[in-house]
Scaffold this active site. Structure first.
Site, PDB file in Angstrom:
ATOM      1  N   SER A 401       1.339  -5.666   4.071  1.00 59.19           N
ATOM      2  CA  SER A 401       2.647  -5.740   3.413  1.00 59.19           C
ATOM      3  C   SER A 401       3.800  -5.340   4.327  1.00 59.19           C
ATOM      4  O   SER A 401       4.956  -5.514   3.968  1.00 59.19           O
ATOM      5  CB  SER A 401       2.669  -4.848   2.160  1.00 59.19           C
ATOM      6  OG  SER A 401       2.707  -3.490   2.520  1.00 59.19           O
ATOM      7  N   LYS A 438       5.953   1.961   2.824  1.00 57.21           N
ATOM      8  CA  LYS A 438       6.961   0.956   2.495  1.00 57.21           C
ATOM      9  C   LYS A 438       8.321   1.385   3.066  1.00 57.21           C
ATOM     10  O   LYS A 438       8.494   2.527   3.508  1.00 57.21           O
ATOM     11  CB  LYS A 438       7.090   0.798   0.967  1.00 57.21           C
ATOM     12  CG  LYS A 438       5.840   0.255   0.267  1.00 57.21           C
ATOM     13  CD  LYS A 438       5.605  -1.209   0.579  1.00 57.21           C
ATOM     14  CE  LYS A 438       4.388  -1.758  -0.170  1.00 57.21           C
ATOM     15  NZ  LYS A 438       3.124  -1.243   0.322  1.00 57.21           N
TER      16      LYS A 438
END
Length: 480
Positions: A401, A438
């Site tokens: 991701s 993230k």
């Protein structure tokens, strides 16, 4: 090959049947062990049945020892040459697991991790009825419970009173299960001991063996007269062994009037939470026998001088904040040696310029996964690459991701522990007990954790979720 006077005294010790050599990394312990094996071969292998066994705790340490042994053999064999020297080689070099396998019955059925967890979960369900207030009786703590049961069994604590009163703080040295306190004479200890008994009972009924029972079987089998015994045993690295491991090693020792055993020990390398030597002030290796102990303090520069070419690993370190990168190589046999390549070729960092940074198992760059707090390894990096390196750690990345930030599956990210982060920082966060990596986004709509891959959706923080900042990503390690 050149030894100091104390190193030479250890290698040629003729008085003591048991020797213990303590010291940090690169103080010459392995070199001394290799020299002593050759000294014993040439001077104290008198009978044709006399054998020398050198034990290493892992394949990596075995390769390292073989390299040292090969590099000093010719010089040492000449130095210690006598008329008693045997014509054939009597030295065996092996890992502990490979040695134990020789002493195991052929019908041994080892339980795998999946079966172990299944048996433990069944026992936990049974005990919950008796101990409804014991918080560790749930699947979240199963790794902790496995570790504690293995430690109790490995130490041979078959009596509840003994376990209730034994110090059990050493496991925290490895930063594992730090939130679990095992107070002496507590219901929690009583509960864990009963869990161990139930677990053992179910193993026995299924005629299966776990790793501890495997060692016990090897010890029992070693008493058979038909199996090989060793006149001299050298154990290079006992720090991660359990008490049962030591008992096994002593059980395969041949009791002749000139038999010897040498152990080397490095407290800085303890990584096994069931080790007999965690937090031990007095290292007891044999009963009713005095051990001659040596402590080495000076760095031994000649250790690990002969390194195979294929032991060199290539890496790139990317500094996220300053947007710079460094290419370097390290030696797989001496991971503290960092040498810059590329534009800064042949610059080597010394001991005072590097920092040891712990590596933890995994963090998700994808869907959040449960945090594993176990230290898996360590990585040495130059101190000036990583500001405040003592407050940093490394997490392995699982998932894709963050690929647009050039953080890929299998990379290692250096995280600086902090309680605050700025907008657009790449952060490691704990969301309701699961961890992910993230990019932080803070705006008028609130807080969200953004992926760097269009295939993934942002993670928006709600009031009901418990979010804790683990740290900020400051660098990325890539294996080339």
């Amino acid at each position: 090959m050149k030894l100091t006077s104390i190193e030479n005294n250890i290698a040629e010790d003729r008085k003591h049947p048991f020797l213990l050599v303590k010291g940090k990394n690169n103080t010459g312990k392995s070199t001394i062990a290799a020299c002593r094996s050759i000294f014993l071969k040439n001077n104290y292998c008198i009978s044709s049945s006399d054998k020398i066994l050198i034990i290493n705790n892992s394949k990596q340490s075995l390769n390292k020892f073989n390299n040292i042994y090969s590099s000093i053999y010719d010089d040492a064999n000449f130095k210690y040459s006598t008329l008693l020297a045997p014509e054939k080689d009597v030295i065996e070099i092996s890992t502990l697991d490979d040695v134990m396998d020789r002493y195991l019955p052929s019908n041994l059925k080892l339980v795998d991790e999946k079966e172990t967890n299944s048996i433990l979960k069944s026992c936990i369900d049974d005990l919950k009825k008796l101990y409804p207030n014991i918080k560790v009786l749930n699947d979240t703590y199963i790794e902790f419970l496995k570790d504690e049961i293995q430690w109790i069994k490995s130490c041979g604590y078959n009596n509840l009173d003994v376990y209730q009163n034994i110090a059990r703080t050493g496991r925290n040295l490895l930063k594992k299960h730090v939130n679990v306190r095992l107070n002496k004479n507590s219901n929690m200890r009583k509960c864990i001991f009963e869990l161990m008994l139930m677990y053992n009972d179910k193993l026995n009924r299924q005629r299966q063996f776990d790793t501890v029972e495997k060692i016990k079987a090897a010890i029992k089998n070693s008493r058979k007269s038909s199996l090989k015994k060793y006149t001299h045993i050298i154990v290079d690295g006992i720090e991660n062994l359990t008490k049962l491991h030591v008992d096994f090693i002593n059980s395969i020792r041949k009791n002749s009037e000139y038999s010897t055993t040498l152990f080397t020990y490095n407290s800085d390398l303890i990584e096994n939470s069931t080790s007999w030597f965690i937090n031990k002030k007095n290292i007891r290796l044999v009963s009713e026998t005095k051990i001659k102990s040596y402590t080495l303090k000076n760095s031994y520069k000649n250790e690990n001088t002969t390194i195979p070419l294929n032991s060199l690993e290539k890496f790139t370190y990317k500094d996220i904040k300053h947007k710079t990168s460094f290419e370097f190589i390290r030696d797989n046999y001496d991971t503290s040696k960092i040498i810059l390549t590329g534009n800064s070729a042949n610059i080597e960092y010394g001991e005072n310029e590097i920092e040891k940074i712990p590596i933890f198992n995994e963090i998700a760059a994808g869907e959040p996964i449960l945090i594993n707090s176990q230290i898996e390894d360590k990585f040495y990096l130059p101190r000036y690459w990583v500001k405040d390196a003592k407050n940093c750690f490394i997490l392995k990345i699982k998932g894709d991701s963050m690929i647009n930030a050039d953080i890929n599956d299998g990379d290692c990210v250096v995280i600086k522990k902090t309680g605050a982060a700025e907008n657009r920082d790449i952060v490691a966060v704990n969301i309701d007990g699961s961890a992910t990596l993230k990019r932080l986004k803070m705006d008028k709509d609130g807080i969200a954790f953004m992926p760097e891959n269009e295939l993934y959706s942002p993670i928006k923080v709600t009031e009901d979720e418990q979010v804790m900042l683990i740290g900020i990503a400051v660098g990325v390690l890539k294996s080339n």
